[in-house]
Design a protein around this motif. Structure first.
Motif, mmCIF file in Angstrom:
data_model
loop_
_atom_site.group_PDB
_atom_site.id
_atom_site.type_symbol
_atom_site.label_atom_id
_atom_site.label_comp_id
_atom_site.label_asym_id
_atom_site.label_seq_id
_atom_site.Cartn_x
_atom_site.Cartn_y
_atom_site.Cartn_z
ATOM 1 N N TYR A 39 -49.712 48.747 65.322
ATOM 2 C CA TYR A 39 -49.672 47.965 66.358
ATOM 3 C C TYR A 39 -48.961 46.681 65.766
ATOM 4 C CZ TYR A 39 -50.698 44.453 69.971
ATOM 5 O OH TYR A 39 -50.366 43.546 70.970
ATOM 6 N N THR A 40 -48.794 46.393 64.471
ATOM 7 C CA THR A 40 -48.149 45.436 63.815
ATOM 8 C C THR A 40 -46.744 45.624 63.818
ATOM 9 O OG1 THR A 40 -50.204 44.749 62.404
ATOM 10 C CG2 THR A 40 -48.063 44.031 61.659
ATOM 11 N N THR A 41 -46.430 46.918 63.382
ATOM 12 C CA THR A 41 -44.955 47.454 63.425
ATOM 13 C C THR A 41 -44.476 47.278 64.987
ATOM 14 O OG1 THR A 41 -45.400 48.983 61.669
ATOM 15 C CG2 THR A 41 -43.391 49.110 63.052
ATOM 16 N N PHE A 42 -45.221 47.696 65.859
ATOM 17 C CA PHE A 42 -44.914 47.651 67.687
ATOM 18 C C PHE A 42 -44.524 46.067 67.473
ATOM 19 C CE2 PHE A 42 -46.005 47.313 71.800
ATOM 20 C CZ PHE A 42 -45.023 47.929 72.593
ATOM 21 N N ALA A 43 -45.545 45.195 67.487
ATOM 22 C CA ALA A 43 -45.579 43.940 67.775
ATOM 23 C C ALA A 43 -44.363 43.357 67.016
ATOM 24 C CB ALA A 43 -46.795 42.824 67.396
ATOM 25 N N ALA A 44 -44.065 43.750 65.925
ATOM 26 C CA ALA A 44 -42.927 42.831 65.207
ATOM 27 C C ALA A 44 -41.587 43.389 65.591
ATOM 28 C CB ALA A 44 -43.238 43.369 63.738
ATOM 29 N N SER A 45 -41.653 44.603 66.169
ATOM 30 C CA SER A 45 -40.408 45.028 66.759
ATOM 31 C C SER A 45 -40.413 44.351 68.034
ATOM 32 C CB SER A 45 -40.484 46.600 67.341
ATOM 33 O OG SER A 45 -39.520 46.971 67.857
ATOM 34 N N ASP A 71 -36.805 42.196 68.803
ATOM 35 C CA ASP A 71 -35.978 42.439 69.849
ATOM 36 C C ASP A 71 -35.668 41.115 70.838
ATOM 37 O OD1 ASP A 71 -35.920 45.044 69.503
ATOM 38 O OD2 ASP A 71 -37.272 45.585 71.137
ATOM 39 N N PHE A 72 -36.754 40.256 70.866
ATOM 40 C CA PHE A 72 -36.636 38.935 71.528
ATOM 41 C C PHE A 72 -35.849 37.829 70.528
ATOM 42 C CE2 PHE A 72 -38.450 34.924 73.326
ATOM 43 C CZ PHE A 72 -38.057 35.573 74.757
ATOM 44 N N ASP A 73 -35.970 37.948 69.451
ATOM 45 C CA ASP A 73 -35.351 37.017 68.504
ATOM 46 C C ASP A 73 -33.698 37.435 68.712
ATOM 47 O OD1 ASP A 73 -35.062 34.999 66.618
ATOM 48 O OD2 ASP A 73 -34.693 36.667 64.949
ATOM 49 N N ARG A 74 -33.215 38.657 68.598
ATOM 50 C CA ARG A 74 -32.066 39.214 68.657
ATOM 51 C C ARG A 74 -31.281 38.610 69.974
ATOM 52 N NH1 ARG A 74 -34.325 42.911 65.162
ATOM 53 N NH2 ARG A 74 -34.832 44.387 66.923
ATOM 54 N N TYR A 75 -32.127 38.927 70.914
ATOM 55 C CA TYR A 75 -31.771 38.393 72.412
ATOM 56 C C TYR A 75 -31.447 36.899 72.330
ATOM 57 C CZ TYR A 75 -32.346 36.449 76.984
ATOM 58 O OH TYR A 75 -31.932 35.665 78.102
ATOM 59 N N LEU A 76 -32.493 36.104 71.868
ATOM 60 C CA LEU A 76 -32.063 34.607 71.954
ATOM 61 C C LEU A 76 -31.039 34.447 71.112
ATOM 62 C CD1 LEU A 76 -35.849 33.393 71.859
ATOM 63 C CD2 LEU A 76 -34.307 33.281 73.866
ATOM 64 N N ALA A 77 -30.587 35.186 70.307
ATOM 65 C CA ALA A 77 -29.599 34.766 69.047
ATOM 66 C C ALA A 77 -28.059 34.783 69.834
ATOM 67 C CB ALA A 77 -29.503 35.672 68.016
ATOM 68 N N HIS A 78 -28.101 35.654 71.186
ATOM 69 C CA HIS A 78 -26.797 35.566 71.701
ATOM 70 C C HIS A 78 -26.496 34.201 72.292
ATOM 71 C CE1 HIS A 78 -27.712 39.906 71.705
ATOM 72 N NE2 HIS A 78 -26.397 39.806 71.855
ATOM 73 N N HIS A 132 -25.283 33.022 74.877
ATOM 74 C CA HIS A 132 -25.301 32.821 76.482
ATOM 75 C C HIS A 132 -26.731 33.322 76.888
ATOM 76 C CE1 HIS A 132 -21.294 31.631 76.724
ATOM 77 N NE2 HIS A 132 -20.747 32.758 76.109
ATOM 78 N N ALA A 133 -27.738 33.521 75.921
ATOM 79 C CA ALA A 133 -28.994 33.959 76.283
ATOM 80 C C ALA A 133 -29.698 32.811 77.118
ATOM 81 C CB ALA A 133 -30.025 34.454 75.222
ATOM 82 N N ASP A 134 -30.164 33.243 78.307
ATOM 83 C CA ASP A 134 -30.924 32.536 79.370
ATOM 84 C C ASP A 134 -32.021 33.092 79.952
ATOM 85 O OD1 ASP A 134 -31.633 30.909 81.485
ATOM 86 O OD2 ASP A 134 -29.592 30.288 82.274
ATOM 87 N N PRO A 135 -33.323 32.959 79.316
ATOM 88 C CA PRO A 135 -34.246 33.619 79.590
ATOM 89 C C PRO A 135 -34.784 33.753 81.087
ATOM 90 C CG PRO A 135 -34.688 32.743 77.619
ATOM 91 C CD PRO A 135 -33.284 31.936 78.042
ATOM 92 N N HIS A 136 -34.671 32.515 81.601
ATOM 93 C CA HIS A 136 -34.943 32.449 83.163
ATOM 94 C C HIS A 136 -33.680 33.189 83.810
ATOM 95 C CE1 HIS A 136 -36.240 30.808 87.000
ATOM 96 N NE2 HIS A 136 -34.874 30.438 87.215
ATOM 97 N N ALA A 137 -32.555 33.006 83.722
ATOM 98 C CA ALA A 137 -31.661 33.626 84.549
ATOM 99 C C ALA A 137 -31.543 35.062 84.174
ATOM 100 C CB ALA A 137 -30.184 33.223 84.135
ATOM 101 N N ASP A 138 -31.890 35.595 83.168
ATOM 102 C CA ASP A 138 -32.062 37.096 82.729
ATOM 103 C C ASP A 138 -33.081 37.464 83.090
ATOM 104 O OD1 ASP A 138 -29.311 36.498 81.625
ATOM 105 O OD2 ASP A 138 -30.124 36.218 79.639
ATOM 106 N N GLY A 139 -34.081 37.046 83.692
ATOM 107 C CA GLY A 139 -35.141 37.703 84.255
ATOM 108 C C GLY A 139 -36.175 38.084 82.990
ATOM 109 N N VAL A 140 -36.290 37.373 82.000
ATOM 110 C CA VAL A 140 -37.045 37.675 80.914
ATOM 111 C C VAL A 140 -38.647 37.321 81.372
ATOM 112 C CG1 VAL A 140 -38.055 36.890 78.421
ATOM 113 C CG2 VAL A 140 -35.287 37.289 78.989
ATOM 114 N N VAL A 141 -39.462 38.268 81.092
ATOM 115 C CA VAL A 141 -40.878 38.026 81.741
ATOM 116 C C VAL A 141 -41.920 38.555 80.575
ATOM 117 C CG1 VAL A 141 -42.770 38.951 83.215
ATOM 118 C CG2 VAL A 141 -40.248 38.744 84.025
ATOM 119 N N TYR A 142 -42.704 37.874 80.107
ATOM 120 C CA TYR A 142 -43.777 38.230 79.392
ATOM 121 C C TYR A 142 -45.189 37.392 79.913
ATOM 122 C CZ TYR A 142 -42.059 33.793 77.353
ATOM 123 O OH TYR A 142 -41.549 32.489 77.004
#
Length: 184
Positions: free
Chosen positions: A97-103, A107-114, A116-126
């Motif tokens: 589970y720790t590996t899964f959560a770290a993954s 993923d989220f960190d790599r997305y935010l590093a772009h 033009h990342a815009d979580p609201h406009a891109d439909g990010v949901v958690y």
């Protein structure tokens, strides 16, 4: 089917995520999608997944005197065997589970590093919600969620954005031991 140790290795998990519901990719194409993984590590982990039967060679072609292979995931093999999952200790589950959560965090960190990342406009949901269900209702709900996701896997890519859906279901506390004596 594979073991948790095989599939939940951080690098192998990222390779599988890059290949899920994607056209077959060469190692070079995988390196473009996951540039922070060292080439030797990428080749080694692809070899581990291929040897275990989780990846298969979709195509081979000669390129400048070497053989270039395109890989795809064998979805039926990219699942932890139910017997292996049952045999896992609590420590095994915590590590997996720790590996899964770290993954997910990676993923989220790599997305935010772009840029033009815009979580609201891109439909990010958690989200997190608590539901009260019998075992049967829970099984039906999981089946419904899986059916909703699986029915959309492989959709034509025209105008669609690839999104990765992750599901975690954790009971608030363990089921009571029905065989326990009162007062145990």
């Amino acid at each position: 089917m594979a073991t948790a140790d095989l599939l939940l290795h951080p690098v192998r998990m990222r390779i599988l995520q890059a290949l899920f519901d994607a056209d077959p990719l060469t190692t070079a194409q995988l390196r473009e999608r996951i540039p922070d993984i060292a080439p030797a590590t990428m080749y080694r982990q692809i070899a581990v997944l291929a040897e275990a039967g989780v990846l298969e060679v979709a195509e081979e072609r000669r390129v400048r005197g070497t053989t270039e292979r395109s890989y795809r995931v064998r979805k039926e093999e990219a699942v932890v065997d139910p017997a292996a999952r049952t045999a896992m200790t609590r420590e095994d589950h915590l590590r997996a589970y720790t590996t899964f959560a770290a993954s997910l965090m990676g993923d989220f960190d790599r997305y935010l590093a772009h840029e033009h990342a815009d979580p609201h406009a891109d439909g990010v949901v958690y989200r997190q919600a608590a539901v009260w269900l019998t075992e049967e209702e829970f099984a039906v709900m999981i089946e419904e969620i899986e059916r909703a996701v699986v029915s959309r896997v492989g959709n034509a890519r025209d105008g669609r954005i690839r999104r990765v859906i992750s599901l975690v279901a954790v009971p608030d506390k363990p089921k009571p031991d029905v065989d326990a004596e009162p007062g145990d």
